[in-house]
Design an enzyme around this catalytic site. Sequence first.
Site, mmCIF file in Angstrom:
data_model
loop_
_atom_site.group_PDB
_atom_site.id
_atom_site.type_symbol
_atom_site.label_atom_id
_atom_site.label_comp_id
_atom_site.label_asym_id
_atom_site.label_seq_id
_atom_site.Cartn_x
_atom_site.Cartn_y
_atom_site.Cartn_z
ATOM 1 N N HIS A 77 -9.821 -22.118 16.869
ATOM 2 C CA HIS A 77 -10.875 -21.636 17.768
ATOM 3 C C HIS A 77 -10.574 -20.218 18.250
ATOM 4 C CE1 HIS A 77 -14.452 -23.644 19.639
ATOM 5 N NE2 HIS A 77 -14.465 -22.519 20.332
ATOM 6 N N ARG A 90 -9.232 -20.440 30.205
ATOM 7 C CA ARG A 90 -9.307 -19.028 29.825
ATOM 8 C C ARG A 90 -9.213 -18.191 31.092
ATOM 9 N NH1 ARG A 90 -14.309 -20.213 25.610
ATOM 10 N NH2 ARG A 90 -13.146 -21.760 24.366
#
Length: 379
Positions: free
Chosen positions: A275, A164
């Site tokens: 997710h 991320r």
Amino acid sequence: MIISAPTDYRNAAKKKLPPFLFHYIDGGSYSERTLARNVDDLADIALKQRVLNNMSELSLGTELFGEKLSLPIVLSPVGLTGMYARRGEVQSAKAAENKGIPFTLSTVSVCPIEEVAPEISRPMWFQLYVLKDRGFMKNVLDRAKAAGVKTLVFTVDMPIPGARYRDMHSGMSGSFAAPRRILQAMRHPHWAFDVGLLGKPHDLGNVSAYRGEQTNLADYIGWLGDNFDPSISWKDLEWIRDMWDGTMVIKGILDVEDAKDAVKFGADGIVVSNHGGRQLDGVLSSAKALPAIADAVKGELKILVDSGIRSGLDVVRMLALGADCAMLGRSYIYALAAQGQQGVENLLDIYEQEMRVAMTLTGAKCIGDLNRSSLIGSL
């Protein structure tokens, strides 16, 4: 700021939160293509308008795993919810109970099981990862049972954390993360006082209860990286099933064959999910994956879905595509960050009203009436 639509809460949260927290909840993995597809693919689904059907009696209620729900919505597990509002898991659980829907507590919540469960009379759900530390898993399952949890949401799409990149830029992780977070908090005094000061302790409550010492935000990323287990397989779920005699929902299903395996395993439900675009970038949106999965296993277990849901219209779309219930993550965290428990309840009111309009104008008098005939074309 005037709140009149679900998207208003995202704007309000962005103004209120330190950037490291806003981008943590707002972002996805890698180039965030799946994050965008989740929203765009769902918004592109056209509903079929039908009129003059006497829609004076309309029901949004449903039943799921023996529970009566006022809306076909569940609040998803979200890590660090207690960083977005003072003791945020407690506020969210109370909001869900007041609106007649379940709340799911994350393994990596700020507030531990023992703090949240006594605050509500409706049994909460609990989410668990497969972790290398099996002692922790047994401990937390025992504690969940003792707290009256009946439904376990077992997340299987995170054997290793996705990259991320936003977190590295924002200060959630990366170089000089701690001083960057402190500077950001100083520039957001309302959050710093209400959550940063009055919302302590800021740790992983469920983990700290097991370890006997604080596991704080500085330890969060490292602890996750060290404990997620890439060796996860169906045999691990068998181990959990032997320990858990309640409802078991497998979260992170995106492929038909995995859904069929969940049926063979004996799961009570699945969550069609990527997710929220936070793991493998480039995969299908949940909306595109859902119809084939529903065709394969509908009726053999309950089908829940998340990722990309930003409105009551999106809930209706997901139900028409084959889901039995929708789960909200980012959407309610934005509202929680902006206005606490009141914000979450107001968001659910908006979702309910949007669903009523959509169902009235598609001719669906109850949740069971929503199917692909409520849509024009297909994905």
